[in-house]
Scaffold this motif. Sequence first.
Motif, PDB file in Angstrom:
ATOM      1  N   GLY A 185       0.817  -1.211   0.000  1.00 55.12           N
ATOM      2  CA  GLY A 185       0.000   0.000   0.000  1.00 55.12           C
ATOM      3  C   GLY A 185       0.849   1.257   0.000  1.00 55.12           C
ATOM      4  O   GLY A 185       0.577   2.212  -0.735  1.00 55.12           O
ATOM      5  N   VAL A 186       1.892   1.252   0.817  1.00 55.35           N
ATOM      6  CA  VAL A 186       2.786   2.423   0.888  1.00 55.35           C
ATOM      7  C   VAL A 186       3.596   2.553  -0.395  1.00 55.35           C
ATOM      8  O   VAL A 186       3.764   3.657  -0.931  1.00 55.35           O
ATOM      9  CB  VAL A 186       3.708   2.319   2.114  1.00 55.35           C
ATOM     10  CG1 VAL A 186       4.741   3.447   2.114  1.00 55.35           C
ATOM     11  CG2 VAL A 186       2.884   2.360   3.397  1.00 55.35           C
ATOM     12  N   LEU A 187       4.116   1.446  -0.907  1.00 56.86           N
ATOM     13  CA  LEU A 187       4.925   1.504  -2.128  1.00 56.86           C
ATOM     14  C   LEU A 187       4.108   1.982  -3.326  1.00 56.86           C
ATOM     15  O   LEU A 187       4.592   2.781  -4.142  1.00 56.86           O
ATOM     16  CB  LEU A 187       5.537   0.135  -2.429  1.00 56.86           C
ATOM     17  CG  LEU A 187       6.615  -0.363  -1.457  1.00 56.86           C
ATOM     18  CD1 LEU A 187       7.154  -1.712  -1.914  1.00 56.86           C
ATOM     19  CD2 LEU A 187       7.749   0.644  -1.328  1.00 56.86           C
ATOM     20  N   GLN A 188       2.872   1.516  -3.443  1.00 55.66           N
ATOM     21  CA  GLN A 188       2.036   1.988  -4.548  1.00 55.66           C
ATOM     22  C   GLN A 188       1.694   3.467  -4.395  1.00 55.66           C
ATOM     23  O   GLN A 188       1.588   4.200  -5.385  1.00 55.66           O
ATOM     24  CB  GLN A 188       0.754   1.149  -4.659  1.00 55.66           C
ATOM     25  CG  GLN A 188       0.947  -0.248  -5.229  1.00 55.66           C
ATOM     26  CD  GLN A 188       1.255  -0.240  -6.722  1.00 55.66           C
ATOM     27  OE1 GLN A 188       2.168   0.440  -7.179  1.00 55.66           O
ATOM     28  NE2 GLN A 188       0.479  -1.003  -7.489  1.00 55.66           N
ATOM     29  N   ALA A 189       1.543   3.925  -3.162  1.00 60.69           N
ATOM     30  CA  ALA A 189       1.321   5.359  -2.939  1.00 60.69           C
ATOM     31  C   ALA A 189       2.550   6.174  -3.299  1.00 60.69           C
ATOM     32  O   ALA A 189       2.443   7.364  -3.619  1.00 60.69           O
ATOM     33  CB  ALA A 189       0.938   5.602  -1.473  1.00 60.69           C
ATOM     34  N   ALA A 190       3.732   5.550  -3.248  1.00 57.48           N
ATOM     35  CA  ALA A 190       4.992   6.252  -3.500  1.00 57.48           C
ATOM     36  C   ALA A 190       5.432   6.203  -4.957  1.00 57.48           C
ATOM     37  O   ALA A 190       6.499   6.736  -5.293  1.00 57.48           O
ATOM     38  CB  ALA A 190       6.094   5.646  -2.618  1.00 57.48           C
ATOM     39  N   MET A 191       4.641   5.573  -5.830  1.00 59.17           N
ATOM     40  CA  MET A 191       5.054   5.440  -7.225  1.00 59.17           C
ATOM     41  C   MET A 191       5.071   6.786  -7.946  1.00 59.17           C
ATOM     42  O   MET A 191       4.406   7.739  -7.541  1.00 59.17           O
ATOM     43  CB  MET A 191       4.130   4.473  -7.971  1.00 59.17           C
ATOM     44  CG  MET A 191       4.280   3.024  -7.566  1.00 59.17           C
ATOM     45  SD  MET A 191       5.954   2.386  -7.887  1.00 59.17           S
ATOM     46  CE  MET A 191       5.881   0.829  -6.967  1.00 59.17           C
ATOM     47  N   ALA A 192       5.816   6.814  -9.033  1.00 60.89           N
ATOM     48  CA  ALA A 192       5.934   8.025  -9.856  1.00 60.89           C
ATOM     49  C   ALA A 192       4.575   8.434 -10.421  1.00 60.89           C
ATOM     50  O   ALA A 192       3.625   7.649 -10.417  1.00 60.89           O
ATOM     51  CB  ALA A 192       6.905   7.752 -11.003  1.00 60.89           C
ATOM     52  N   PRO A 193       4.449   9.661 -10.918  1.00 63.52           N
ATOM     53  CA  PRO A 193       3.198  10.091 -11.557  1.00 63.52           C
ATOM     54  C   PRO A 193       2.815   9.218 -12.738  1.00 63.52           C
ATOM     55  O   PRO A 193       3.657   8.607 -13.401  1.00 63.52           O
ATOM     56  CB  PRO A 193       3.511  11.529 -12.007  1.00 63.52           C
ATOM     57  CG  PRO A 193       4.588  11.988 -11.084  1.00 63.52           C
ATOM     58  CD  PRO A 193       5.420  10.771 -10.808  1.00 63.52           C
TER      59      PRO A 193
END
Length: 299
Positions: A250-258
């Motif tokens: 969940g955190v990693l997907q929130a941190a993905m590039a635009p």
Amino acid sequence: MTPILLLLVCLTLGALIARFAHPPMGLPQGLNWWVINIALPALVLELIPRLHFDPQLWFLVVTQWLVFIGAALVFQLLGGALGWSRARIGCMILMTGLGNTSFVGFPLLEALRGREGLALGVVADQLGCFVALAVGGVLVSAIYSGKQPKPREIVMRVALFPPFLALVAGVFVGQFVGWPGPAEEVLHRVGQTLVPLALFSVGLRLRLQFGGGQAAPLALALGWKLLIAPLIMLALGLTTGVTGLVLTIGVLQAAMAPMISAAILCDQHHLDPPLANTILGSGILLSLVTVPLWSYLLG
């Protein structure tokens, strides 16, 4: 290391081909069509039936919506305070609220967290980020360009999106029968085309064109998308008792590039396309460092 190496090679190859080889017109669009309509549904159909559903999966979906809603609130307020045009505010909301959770996200998740992490990433992408794009993205692009969004268009866009249909079918198959061996092997092989073709397509479109007055919006955009938003989602997960791989993904997907589609929306609706492309290219390159750092910090 193989998935990371594949990511870097395909991304670099796409950028080099675009710069030196003069690829045919429409190549990125053709590759994107295959990825969205064939490879991604195949990957979804392969992975979702294996997924063990538990109550914590809400976190994967809600975090994607909250990143978008947070971006809308933050940049509407900041844009007004800084005297930005409506076009620039709309651009910032789209480029910071929607993440590249599939084209860049899937390869990174597989490299960092394996196939189990990738399966969870599909849930975050399809029920979280895609719905945010189909509903919120259409609303923002219409509102900030002065157009009137059509509810029926939004509903049909979600309901008929091939990967979403594959998600529904995958849940059904997983609950009742499962795939026979030959069918699962075919889905696996077709789904394997997603990562190299998606990254090659991203490389073909990768542009870094810094213009005047872009420094402050660029810093604010990447600060929100790559640092502040995932930090808020981490805090949300910890306070609500979400743990393990679900919290991490969940955190990693929130941190993905635009998202690339967000930049396309900005271009179609004249929402400061030069700034959108700068945020997109810079964000993708920077996320290749920041997302692995987030993964390392999450343990």
